[in-house]
Design a protein around this motif. Sequence first.
Motif, short mmCIF file in Angstrom:
data_model
loop_
_atom_site.label_atom_id
_atom_site.label_comp_id
_atom_site.label_asym_id
_atom_site.label_seq_id
_atom_site.Cartn_x
_atom_site.Cartn_y
_atom_site.Cartn_z
N VAL A 1 0.85 -1.17 0.08
CA VAL A 1 0.02 -0.01 0.04
C VAL A 1 0.81 1.33 -0.01
O VAL A 1 0.74 2.35 -0.75
CB VAL A 1 -1.00 -0.14 1.24
N PHE A 2 1.86 1.14 0.89
CA PHE A 2 2.82 2.23 0.94
C PHE A 2 3.52 2.72 -0.27
O PHE A 2 3.33 3.94 -0.74
CB PHE A 2 3.80 2.16 2.24
N TYR A 3 3.99 1.60 -1.08
CA TYR A 3 4.89 2.03 -2.25
C TYR A 3 3.72 2.16 -3.35
O TYR A 3 4.00 2.80 -4.46
CB TYR A 3 5.87 0.96 -2.50
N GLY A 4 2.42 1.56 -3.42
CA GLY A 4 1.52 1.91 -4.38
C GLY A 4 1.26 3.44 -4.35
O GLY A 4 1.18 3.98 -5.41
N PHE A 5 1.13 4.02 -3.23
CA PHE A 5 0.91 5.39 -2.98
C PHE A 5 1.99 6.29 -3.47
O PHE A 5 1.88 7.30 -4.22
CB PHE A 5 0.41 5.78 -1.67
N VAL A 6 3.37 5.70 -3.06
CA VAL A 6 4.33 6.64 -3.56
C VAL A 6 4.43 6.69 -5.17
O VAL A 6 4.65 7.82 -5.56
CB VAL A 6 5.58 5.86 -2.74
N TYR B 1 2.67 3.05 -23.35
CA TYR B 1 4.25 2.89 -23.23
C TYR B 1 4.98 4.17 -22.66
O TYR B 1 5.98 4.10 -22.47
CB TYR B 1 4.67 2.48 -24.63
N ASP B 2 3.95 5.13 -22.35
CA ASP B 2 4.56 6.51 -21.70
C ASP B 2 5.02 5.95 -20.55
O ASP B 2 4.26 5.23 -19.79
CB ASP B 2 3.39 7.57 -21.76
N PRO B 3 6.24 6.51 -20.03
CA PRO B 3 7.09 6.26 -18.78
C PRO B 3 5.99 6.41 -17.52
O PRO B 3 6.09 5.64 -16.45
CB PRO B 3 7.89 7.09 -18.52
N ALA B 4 5.03 7.68 -17.78
CA ALA B 4 4.17 7.99 -16.49
C ALA B 4 2.99 6.98 -16.43
O ALA B 4 2.57 6.45 -15.39
CB ALA B 4 3.74 9.28 -16.97
N LYS B 5 2.69 6.68 -17.74
CA LYS B 5 1.52 5.43 -17.76
C LYS B 5 2.17 4.43 -17.24
O LYS B 5 1.32 3.53 -16.34
CB LYS B 5 1.17 5.46 -19.10
N ILE B 6 3.15 3.88 -17.68
CA ILE B 6 3.75 2.56 -17.13
C ILE B 6 3.76 2.60 -15.35
O ILE B 6 3.14 1.57 -14.80
CB ILE B 6 5.33 2.28 -17.72
N LEU B 7 4.39 3.74 -14.97
CA LEU B 7 4.60 3.86 -13.44
C LEU B 7 3.20 3.80 -12.80
O LEU B 7 2.87 3.04 -11.88
CB LEU B 7 5.44 5.12 -13.11
N GLY B 8 2.31 4.65 -13.66
CA GLY B 8 0.99 4.55 -12.81
C GLY B 8 0.02 3.31 -12.74
O GLY B 8 -0.20 2.99 -11.72
N ILE C 1 1.62 0.28 -12.88
CA ILE C 1 2.12 -0.52 -12.06
C ILE C 1 1.85 -0.16 -10.57
O ILE C 1 1.59 -1.13 -9.87
CB ILE C 1 3.88 -0.51 -12.37
N SER C 2 1.98 0.85 -10.40
CA SER C 2 1.64 1.48 -8.94
C SER C 2 0.57 1.03 -8.55
O SER C 2 0.11 0.66 -7.58
CB SER C 2 1.81 3.05 -9.03
N ILE D 1 0.05 -2.68 -7.73
CA ILE D 1 0.73 -2.71 -6.41
C ILE D 1 0.09 -2.38 -5.19
O ILE D 1 -0.30 -2.90 -4.01
CB ILE D 1 2.10 -1.99 -6.29
N LEU D 2 -0.94 -1.36 -5.45
CA LEU D 2 -1.77 -0.54 -4.59
C LEU D 2 -2.91 -1.63 -4.33
O LEU D 2 -3.50 -1.89 -3.05
CB LEU D 2 -2.06 0.61 -4.82
N PHE D 3 -3.54 -1.99 -5.42
CA PHE D 3 -4.66 -3.09 -5.46
C PHE D 3 -4.45 -4.26 -4.59
O PHE D 3 -5.11 -4.73 -3.87
CB PHE D 3 -5.01 -3.25 -6.76
#
Length: 369
Positions: free
Chosen positions: A229-234, A259-266, A268-269, A272-274
Amino acid sequence: MAGYSVDPDVKFVKEIQKLGGESLKKCFQCATCSVICPLSSDEKPFPRKEMIWAQWGLKDKLVKNSDIWACHQCGDCSTYCPRGARPGDVVAAARAYAIREYAFPRFMGNLVGEGKYLPVILAIPLAIILLVLAALGNLKIPAGEIVYSKFLPIKFVDSIFLPFAGLAIISLGLGVRKFWNEMSPSRYRHLVGRNFFKSLLETIGEIVGHVRFKKCGTNVGRFTAHLAVFYGFVGLFATTTMVVFYEYILHRETPLPLYDPAKILGNISAIILFIGISLVIRNRLANPDQSSSYFDWSLILMIFGVVTSGILTELLRLANIANLAYPMYVVHLMFVFYIIGYLPYSKLAHMVYRTVALAYKRQVETIGM
Ligand code: SF4
Ligand code: SF4
């Protein structure tokens, strides 16, 4: 010999019981909990003293006490308590009470902390979003490709969220200042303030690594769930920062490609949060002995709501199901508002109170107070 008079606050005892500490009166002060607790120190052990303060209704002692924030509700003490007094739950109830006690304005703490007000609490952001959509003439489902930024342009989203985020930061700051002033005796405050920044940085490093969580024995599953949860939020916070950069500096169009880095990060996060919040729910349901008050469940369900609606908002857009995608986007914004706008009053405020309290404890230990 001078006497010591105790003036118990019976209302406070009842509040602590209502917030999950219903078994507090069973404690007979054997101190097993303080011996068992992996996070307690020899110099300032807990949670035995917190139990007697709670039993005696000594609100002022309990609420301003930094030790209640040193507990991670691992449940080790509750497992070994010979009386079933569940000290871990009592200390958690004291933290919930403290967040409400320091809330500014106070009535917001009561509104967010009571289940009966939840419909009102959610109706406020929903009404604001619908009013803005109505003013833009966008209350109907737009035809054509699904583009959320045309339905509700980002500058309008920002104009809703930024003022409330600012108010939340100010409210939280005022609450934490009051807590700080009560926690640190005025005659020592200048000593505690010296090099406090160093203690704060060390504490943040410890929190990022979840070092204290790892010491818990009975309820080890909480470590993984909380970490996710913590790293999902980060990750989602970093994604939001990138999107703001794209919008205001690079002037990029949305939706961003997958494939945009922001989309990929969002994405994945969000996954992880889910996973993290699903584990939290599973752990709570699998452990019915552990106290779960409305204060706990409201934040858990709001986090589940924000991540699930966020994932569905994207999937429905990709599947081009406009009739569901746009309403889901509105629901998602409502949950986001809850997380940000009500942060000083929900359990999420523990991030800040705990950090400040642990840094204070570290500093006190360093200067040997
Ligand atoms: S909470 Fe339980 S373990 Fe702790 S002092 Fe009371 S009876 Fe003993
Ligand atoms: S719940 Fe865990 S961390 Fe909290 S007081 Fe009990 S043993 Fe210590």
